[in-house]
Enzyme design. Structure first.
Site: not given
Ligand code: GAL
Length: 633
Positions: A109, A143-144, A315, A323, A364-366
């Site tokens: 937070c 990050n973001e 990026e 995602w 892992q699927m990216h």
């Protein structure tokens, strides 16, 4: 300015023996930058106070001595598990009161004082150790911010911080009660510690309360970032960057950006098309492997403004992501096109995410530039092509556009708090306007709501702007182009109450909005000139000339002078006509672009991008699908 490419890399994910080969391969592909460190806290400090920075020293040395410039991230988006034992109440809490716990990332937070101290502590440790390191050529804070809906937290820490923020802002509860009109429903307070957060109320909370909480939540992100920025600045001269996102509006990026040197954003065109854009199936099918043709450009222009001219892609999507609801592969050529489009909008650097696909964990699927087995993935060749092209490419500077579009985060919060009917979404309204302009072949500058100089522009638009700031009012009174204000503009005070004189209350325009209507999605009101009003319509009394009206005779586009008012949400047909007419009057040349072509001019060159699946031609030249070309102006 020389353009550069880079990549995001996680040395902590791989055996140290392969770092040198990775670094050499990055350099061989023509990459100049490597971003590291932003999620590595559990390896930097495995237990409280046990600092293990030697591996990071070596990683920076390996990458740097191979010829790469390092962007070092502060690891505060991923506090390690021990942090949760040390600060059990550090987590954000969602609107329904549920704790957003450990096990992924961004589990903090912004208002928690203990975590804020930890953030300053780890930032100081890194800044001291690497501030003078010649290989560390830029820093990324956290990050973001806001990713995974993490700006707004309803925690105890947030409540206390909100009460303090209110006490500072209003000084007395009398002043706050007056500003929010808490006499309504007997909501008056007599001490700041009685004021709760605007969730878990029986029905909607006072919109003034809700908007104040949104302003506070944004300020907490600004304060968190500022603490890191100030610490790093004390130890390093390298530029400070944060990586923003697409269509994240919960904090004011202009405010965060004011403490940083360069804005950057993370561009996932195909993920965003599926996940973040309202469009029909035909649109999503047409651009499934390219991304929406205007969404990236909008953010390029927005973040150019946030970075006061300096911006990057931190990026860049390299292939299928993991995602979005569905995750196809980009058309061959898109990883090159996206980079060139960013450069044409003024990006200094484009970094691909990530170097090698991780064979483990959530992503892992990216895709990456390399496959998990270290063989090249398709995007590597396209990155290498861009790298070779930028060697000879024109040194493009950002041109000043003729058209400016005002973008205001507080307006997004206000209309989110009080949409007055489904369908009224600030981003959607501004983005549709942007798309309409871009389809006419125009270059657009995005300006913050306190823009004080409009003199470079011929046409300025301010759709949905909550209220006109004093600098903007002053700039408008000096402006000699055409300003199109509305719909729903200047319609509230900063406290989200209705002002008198009633809106739009614009200089030099006698017009009064007497009442407002919102419509069902399947109900529209036709305009005389073609097209319709959707979602939102304002009934206006006016003596001013009317340029566009409803078939029922009611005014829609009001005024013929410098300042004009738009009283409803135009559909694509009406918007295209109105924009083309205003451009013609303002002396701005528009184009009819074939197919899915989009263009962008720099100071010296014209770039053409084909987002379509068919070849299209521009001034006699054929542009292949996913193709890009540029020519001197
Ligand atoms: C970004 C994030 C990265 C990675 C990437 C995957 O939102 O900054 O860490 O998760 O998405 O697409």
């Amino acid at each position: 300015m020389k353009r550069t490419l880079g990549v995001c890399y996680y040395p902590e994910h791989w055996p140290e023996e392969i770092w040198p080969q990775d670094a050499a391969d990055m350099v061989a592909a023509g990459l100049s930058w490597v971003r590291i460190g932003e999620f590595a806290w559990s390896r930097l400090e495995p237990s409280p106070g046990d600092l293990q920075l030697d591996w990071l020293d070596r990683a920076i040395e390996v990458l740097g001595s191979a010829g790469l410039k390092v962007i070092l991230g502060t690891p505060t988006a991923t506090p390690p598990r021990w942090m949760a034992d040390k600060h059990p109440d550090m987590f954000a809490v969602d609107k329904d009161g549920r704790v957003r716990g450990f096990g992924s990332r961004r589990h903090y937070c912004f208002s928690h004082p203990g975590y804020r101290k930890e953030s300053r502590r780890i930032t100081e440790i890194l800044a001291k150790r690497y501030g003078a390191n010649p290989h560390v050529a830029a820093w990324q804070t956290d990050n973001e911010y806001g990713c995974h809906d993490t700006t707004i937290s309803y925690s105890d820490a947030a409540r206390t911080a909100f009460q303090n923020w209110l006490a500072q802002k209003y000084q007395s509860t009398d002043a706050l009660n007056r500003a929010w009109s808490n006499i309504f429903w007997s909501m008056e307070y007599d001490s700041f510690d009685q004021i709760g957060l605007p969730n878990l109320t029986v029905t909607e909370p006072n919109p003034s309360h809700d908007l104040a909480f949104r302003r506070f939540s944004s300020d907490q992100v600004v304060a968190f970032n500022r603490e890191q920025a100030e610490i790093i600045k004390r130890h390093s001269d390298a530029p400070l960057i944060h990586n923003y996102m697409g269509r994240v509006l919960e904090f004011d990026h202009f405010d965060v950006g004011a403490d940083l040197d360069i804005a950057s954003w993370d561009s996932y065109p195909m993920g965003f098309l599926e996940d973040r854009i309202e469009a029909d199936d035909a649109h999503k099918r047409a651009y499934a492997q390219q991304g929406d043709p205007d969404f990236q450009a909008f953010h390029h222009d927005l973040y150019r403004a946030v970075g006061r001219g300096r911006w990057w892609i931190m990026e860049q999507q390299p292939g299928p992501v993991n995602w979005a609801p569905v995750n196809p592969a980009p058309l061959p050529g898109m990883c090159r096109l996206w980079a060139w489009e960013a450069f044409a909008h003024g990006a200094e650097t484009v970094c691909y995410f990530r170097w090698r696909q991780a064979p483990f964990a959530q992503e892992q699927m990216h895709a990456g530039l390399l496959r998990p087995d270290r063989a090249p993935a398709p995007a590597l060749g396209e990155a290498a092509q861009v790298a070779s092209e930028i060697v000879d490419a024109p040194k493009v500077g950002t041109a000043k556009a003729d058209v400016a579009l005002i973008f205001d985060y507080a307006s997004a919060w206000a209309w989110d708090v009080q949409p007055q009917g489904t369908g009224f979404d600030y981003f959607k309204l501004v983005f549709e306007t942007y798309r309409g302009l871009r389809k006419l072949g125009l270059d657009i500058d995005i300006l913050p709501p306190d823009a004080s100089d409009l003199s470079a522009y011929k046409l300025v638009l301010a759709p949905g702007l909550l209220s006109l700031s004093d600098p903007l009012k002053a700039a408008l009174s000096r402006f000699d182009g055409i300003a199109l204000i509305g719909p729903r503009a200047n319609s509230k005070t900063r406290e989200l109450t209705i002002p008198t004189p009633l809106p739009p209350n614009l200089p030099g325009l006698a017009a009064t909005v007497t009442h407002v209507e919102t419509f069902r999605a399947d109900m529209e009101r036709p305009l005389v000139g073609g097209g319709h009003i959707r979602h939102w319509f304002e009934h206006v009394e006016t003596d001013a000339p009317v340029q566009e009206g409803l078939e029922t005779g009611e005014p829609v586009l009001i005024g013929k002078g410098r300042v004009r008012y738009l009283a409803g949400w135009l559909d694509e047909v009406a918007l295209a006509r109105v924009l083309a007419e205003l451009c013609a009057e303002a002396g701005i040349q528009t184009l009819k672009l074939e197919g899915d072509l989009r263009i962008r001019r720099t100071e010296t060159h014209l770039f053409v991008f084909n987002y379509g699946r068919e070849a299209a031609s521009f001034e006699g030249k054929t542009v292949q699908p996913a193709g890009v070309y540029w020519d001197a102006l």
